[in-house]
Design an enzyme around this catalytic site. Structure first.
Site, mmCIF file in Angstrom:
data_model
loop_
_atom_site.group_PDB
_atom_site.id
_atom_site.type_symbol
_atom_site.label_atom_id
_atom_site.label_comp_id
_atom_site.label_asym_id
_atom_site.label_seq_id
_atom_site.Cartn_x
_atom_site.Cartn_y
_atom_site.Cartn_z
ATOM 1 N N ASN A 8 0.872 -1.184 0.000
ATOM 2 C CA ASN A 8 0.000 0.000 0.000
ATOM 3 C C ASN A 8 0.906 1.230 0.000
ATOM 4 O OD1 ASN A 8 -1.865 1.990 0.475
ATOM 5 N ND2 ASN A 8 -2.381 1.336 2.559
ATOM 6 N N HIS A 93 -9.813 1.693 4.676
ATOM 7 C CA HIS A 93 -8.555 1.855 5.425
ATOM 8 C C HIS A 93 -8.774 2.856 6.566
ATOM 9 C CE1 HIS A 93 -4.433 2.858 6.437
ATOM 10 N NE2 HIS A 93 -4.071 1.738 5.830
ATOM 11 N N GLU A 165 -5.875 -4.517 10.673
ATOM 12 C CA GLU A 165 -4.820 -3.543 10.963
ATOM 13 C C GLU A 165 -5.178 -2.798 12.245
ATOM 14 O OE1 GLU A 165 -2.578 -2.290 7.142
ATOM 15 O OE2 GLU A 165 -4.365 -1.082 7.276
HETATM 16 P P1 PGA Z 1 2.530 0.372 7.819
HETATM 17 O O1 PGA Z 1 1.104 0.684 7.137
HETATM 18 O O2 PGA Z 1 3.008 -0.933 7.241
HETATM 19 O O3 PGA Z 1 3.388 1.530 7.424
HETATM 20 O O4 PGA Z 1 2.305 0.285 9.279
HETATM 21 C C1 PGA Z 1 0.162 -0.322 6.927
HETATM 22 C C2 PGA Z 1 -1.103 0.268 6.380
HETATM 23 O O5 PGA Z 1 -1.503 1.365 6.801
HETATM 24 O O6 PGA Z 1 -1.737 -0.331 5.500
#
Ligand code: PGA
Length: 246
Positions: A8, A93, A165
């Site tokens: 992402n 998200h 997440e």
């Molecule tokens: P990160 O982000 O790997 O930088 O923690 C993950 C995301 O927000 O999808």
């Protein structure tokens, strides 16, 4: 079993940096055993789509509209995403929920619109630090899933992925740290059970939040963790290559 790893890129790269990273990744990741998805921003999507053509990498989008067409200034239709070869669409998200005030009704509509064009939604769910501290993680996730997946029907030929997440674990949050993999795996089990009740079928559940080359292996070893959604580390070529080869 093949794991799904989604990069992402958020809004971190300008146009030429996006193309340059995609050009380096495409040959570097050609022999991997996992399915790798690159999700650039909308403007880079058509050019990245060309770069990924005839490679093993799949294309993802970071969002899509809640309808297929209409008077929706600034939105991008799943129809156009499909035209450019997008396979996966990240929906809900936490950054969109927080900064753009996306609510469950919108997220639900986006999932339905994406599915109607044969895209695979990657629904993001995750508790904030308050819910974690109050011991409400599971209740919170159950509510997010119930609202986002309300009335959603998936045909046997279609797919839907959930990305767990924890919001406090995303690297842009102050003091963020990844959730230990065993704890994440237990929550994945819970999410899978809930999703099965809601959808009548098993879905893949990815972990996201401060994944790095140092901890990715632990997550990928867990049988309930079907892959990773990666922000920052996906922008670092050598590190991302290492993660994808695990
Ligand atoms: P990160 O982000 O790997 O930088 O923690 C993950 C995301 O927000 O999808």
């Amino acid at each position: 079993m093949k794991k799904l790893i989604i990069a992402n890129w958020k809004m971190q790269l300008n146009y030429s940096a996006s193309l340059s990273l995609a050009k380096k990744l495409a040959p570097a990741l050609k022999a991997g055993k996992n399915e790798i998805v690159i999700a650039p921003d909308y403007l880079a999507l058509p050019a990245v789509s060309q770069i990924l053509k005839n490679t093993k990498l799949s294309l993802g989008a970071q969002d899509s509209a809640a309808a297929l067409a209409g008077a929706l200034t600034g939105e991008v239709s799943p129809v156009n995403l499909k035209t450019f070869g997008v396979k996966y669409v990240i929906i809900g998200h936490s950054e969109r929920r927080e900064h753009l005030h996306e609510n469950s009704a919108v997220i639900n509509a986006k999932i339905r619109a994406a599915l109607s064009r044969g895209l695979i939604p990657v629904l993001c769910v995750g508790e904030k630090s308050t819910e974690k501290e109050n011991g409400e993680t599971k209740n919170y996730l159950a509510t997010e899933l119930r609202h986002a997946l309300k009335g959603v029907k998936i045909a046997s030929s279609q797919g839907l992925v959930i990305a767990y997440e924890p919001v406090w674990a995303i690297s842009s949050q102050k003091g963020a740290q990844a959730l230990p993999s065993a704890e994440a795996a237990a929550i994945h089990q819970f999410i899978k059970e809930r999703a099965k009740k809601l959808l009548g079928r098993t879905v893949r559940v990815l972990y996201g939040g401060s994944v790095s080359a140092a901890n990715a292996g632990e997550f990928l070893q867990e049988k309930n963790i079907d892959g990773l959604l990666i922000g920052s580390a996906s922008l670092r070529l050598a590190e991302f290559k290492t993660i994808c080869s695990l």
